[in-house]
Design an enzyme around this catalytic site. Structure first.
Site, short mmCIF file in Angstrom:
data_model
loop_
_atom_site.label_atom_id
_atom_site.label_comp_id
_atom_site.label_asym_id
_atom_site.label_seq_id
_atom_site.Cartn_x
_atom_site.Cartn_y
_atom_site.Cartn_z
N THR A 146 34.78 -41.76 11.17
CA THR A 146 34.54 -42.15 9.77
C THR A 146 35.14 -41.11 8.82
OG1 THR A 146 32.50 -43.27 10.41
CG2 THR A 146 32.71 -42.68 8.08
N GLN A 184 38.83 -47.48 18.09
CA GLN A 184 38.49 -48.28 19.27
C GLN A 184 39.65 -48.38 20.27
OE1 GLN A 184 35.65 -49.37 20.35
NE2 GLN A 184 34.38 -49.13 18.53
N SER A 240 38.33 -40.97 17.61
CA SER A 240 37.01 -40.38 17.67
C SER A 240 36.61 -40.03 19.10
CB SER A 240 36.01 -41.36 17.06
OG SER A 240 34.73 -40.81 17.02
N THR A 278 33.65 -23.81 9.14
CA THR A 278 33.90 -23.24 10.47
C THR A 278 33.99 -24.35 11.50
OG1 THR A 278 32.78 -21.23 9.80
CG2 THR A 278 32.98 -21.62 12.18
N CYS A 330 27.54 -50.14 14.93
CA CYS A 330 27.26 -49.08 13.97
C CYS A 330 26.30 -49.56 12.88
CB CYS A 330 28.56 -48.59 13.32
SG CYS A 330 29.58 -47.72 14.49
N1 PLP Z 1 36.49 -47.34 13.13
C1 PLP Z 1 36.14 -48.20 14.09
C2 PLP Z 1 37.05 -49.33 14.43
C3 PLP Z 1 34.94 -48.03 14.78
O1 PLP Z 1 34.59 -48.89 15.73
C4 PLP Z 1 34.10 -46.94 14.43
C5 PLP Z 1 32.79 -46.75 15.10
O2 PLP Z 1 32.28 -47.65 15.74
C6 PLP Z 1 34.54 -46.06 13.43
C7 PLP Z 1 35.73 -46.29 12.80
C8 PLP Z 1 33.71 -44.86 13.06
O3 PLP Z 1 33.80 -43.86 14.05
P1 PLP Z 1 32.67 -42.75 14.18
O4 PLP Z 1 31.52 -43.41 14.85
O5 PLP Z 1 33.28 -41.68 15.02
O6 PLP Z 1 32.35 -42.30 12.82
#
Ligand code: PLP
Length: 393
Positions: free
Chosen positions: A72, A181, A201, A239, A330
């Site tokens: 994110t 993803q 990520s 940091t 999420c």
């Molecule tokens: N983008 C996509 C396509 C995702 O599926 C997700 C999380 O599910 C994110 C961004 C956000 O990633 P993070 O959970 O590392 O913040």
């Protein structure tokens, strides 16, 4: 328990090799900014992790990678970091209707401040049509952000074609790809693709949570989100999360080494899952596409007619110990229709009966057998209850 986990798109378990490396480095406490040897060790570990991340995505140099706190944050950094330069201008940006909230909410934030945003539609399979991207481009378009693979349906976008289309119209448009993803699941090569920025990520590829990364082809065009002590070559103050970076790096390295084998295994498991579904359960539809070239091999989004997937997921979890997701993981605590399935043109009824099954490196055929058994019993039970439910409504 791990065999009953079918929610790999929400997050993946830490892999054992990563746990071992983390244990080994638990005492690597130096501050990478310190000039003494403890600091230098920590710095070299972060550097090494960047090289491992580079290799996984085909980036040329470690200074093209910025570690963040999450996917994110990486997406936010790419979009806000780029748009900062246009604050006083009448600019236009393009994204799609099926993005993760990490992108959509940034776009809405700018929309509220007067920036024009085009949300590209998708076809029934969840794919953006190149013509609609072409038509959306305007003289004042400065940024396009598109996800490589969708978290709910697994549909993969034609990123290279999109890039060629955008750059042919205006080579100065900044193209960011949310590959959270995709990285670790399908081959992603930023140099081949030629994208300007790409987010990924750690916790989606068996690494620790709390670490993400942004690849930048040419970082000079971005403004930092977090100002501070000049860490990350001045791109992100604070940091560094040394231990997180170490774990992420090792996870990237292992993902790189195993990708061809894991990819084939997932394709084979998905075919097995589909075949078993077809022979065990009537009346279901796949959301998105099962075309291997256009979908993640470990994701299947299915609508089971005449049931509510929330009830189905609850039965699967409470009685069979199985973890699946209804809609985007999420945001699964919010009861709202999936914007992704809506964009695919599905009815409210179909969306409410849709379940996301996502699996990964620890999933076996036996696990799929157990899932299918549990699913068919649960779907049968819920469908049996249907007349009574209808009478009560
Ligand atoms: N983008 C996509 C396509 C995702 O599926 C997700 C999380 O599910 C994110 C961004 C956000 O990633 P993070 O959970 O590392 O913040």
């Amino acid at each position: 328990m791990i065999g009953k986990y079918f929610d790999y798109n929400a997050t993946t378990p830490l892999r054992e090799e990563v746990v071992d490396v983390l244990k080994e480095h638990i005492g690597t406490f130096g501050n990478p900014s310190s000039i003494h040897s403890l600091g230098r060790i920590a710095k070299s570990k972060v550097q090494e992790a960047k090289l491992q991340a580079c290799k996984l995505i085909g980036a040329g140099e470690d200074n093209q990678i910025i570690f963040t706190s999450s996917g994110t944050e990486a997406v936010n950094f790419a979009l806000k970091g780029y748009l900062h330069a246009f604050e006083e201008e009448n600019v236009h940006i393009i994204t799609t209707q099926i993005e993760h909230p990490a992108t959509l909410e940034v776009c809405r934030f700018y929309e509220n401040r007067g920036v024009e945003v085009t949300y590209l539609p998708v076809n029934q399979e969840g794919i953006v049509q190149i013509e609609s991207l072409e038509q959306a481009m305007r003289p004042n378009t400065v940024l396009v952000s598109v996800m490589m693979a969708n978290n709910e349906t697994g549909t993969i976008q034609p990123i290279k074609q999109m890039l060629q289309t955008i750059k042919a119209i205006n080579p100065h448009v900044f193209f960011h790809v949310d590959a959270v993803q995709a990285v670790g699941k399908v081959p992603v090569h930023v140099t081949d693709l030629g994208v300007d920025a790409l987010s990924f990520s750690s916790h989606k590829l068996y690494g620790p949570k709390g670490v993400g990364a942004l690849y930048m082809k040419d970082s000079t065009s971005l403004q930092p989100l977090v100002h501070g002590g000049g860490q990350e070559n001045g791109w992100r103050g604070g940091t560094e999360n040394v231990l997180g970076a170490i774990g992420f790096g090792v996870a990237c390295s292992l993902a790189y080494a195993e990708l061809p084998v894991q990819y084939d295994k997932m394709i084979e498991l998905k075919a097995y899952l589909l075949e078993k579904l077809q022979t065990s359960i009537a009346d279901f539809d796949v959301n998105g596409t099962i075309d291997t070239g256009h979908s993640l091999p470990g994701t299947l989004n299915v609508a089971f007619a005449h049931i509510r997937s929330e009830a189905l997921a609850a039965i699967l979890n409470e009685i069979y110990g199985i973890a699946v997701s209804v809609g985007s993981a999420c945001s699964s605590e919010k009861v709202k229709l999936s914007h992704v399935l809506q964009a695919l043109g599905h009815s409210e009824d179909r969306i409410k009966s849709s379940l996301r099954i996502s699996f990964g490196k620890y999933t076996t055929r036996e696990d799929i057998d157990y899932l299918i058994q549990s699913l068919s019993q649960s779907v049968y039970t819920l469908r049996q209850m249907l007349p009574q439910v209808k009478e009560k409504v």
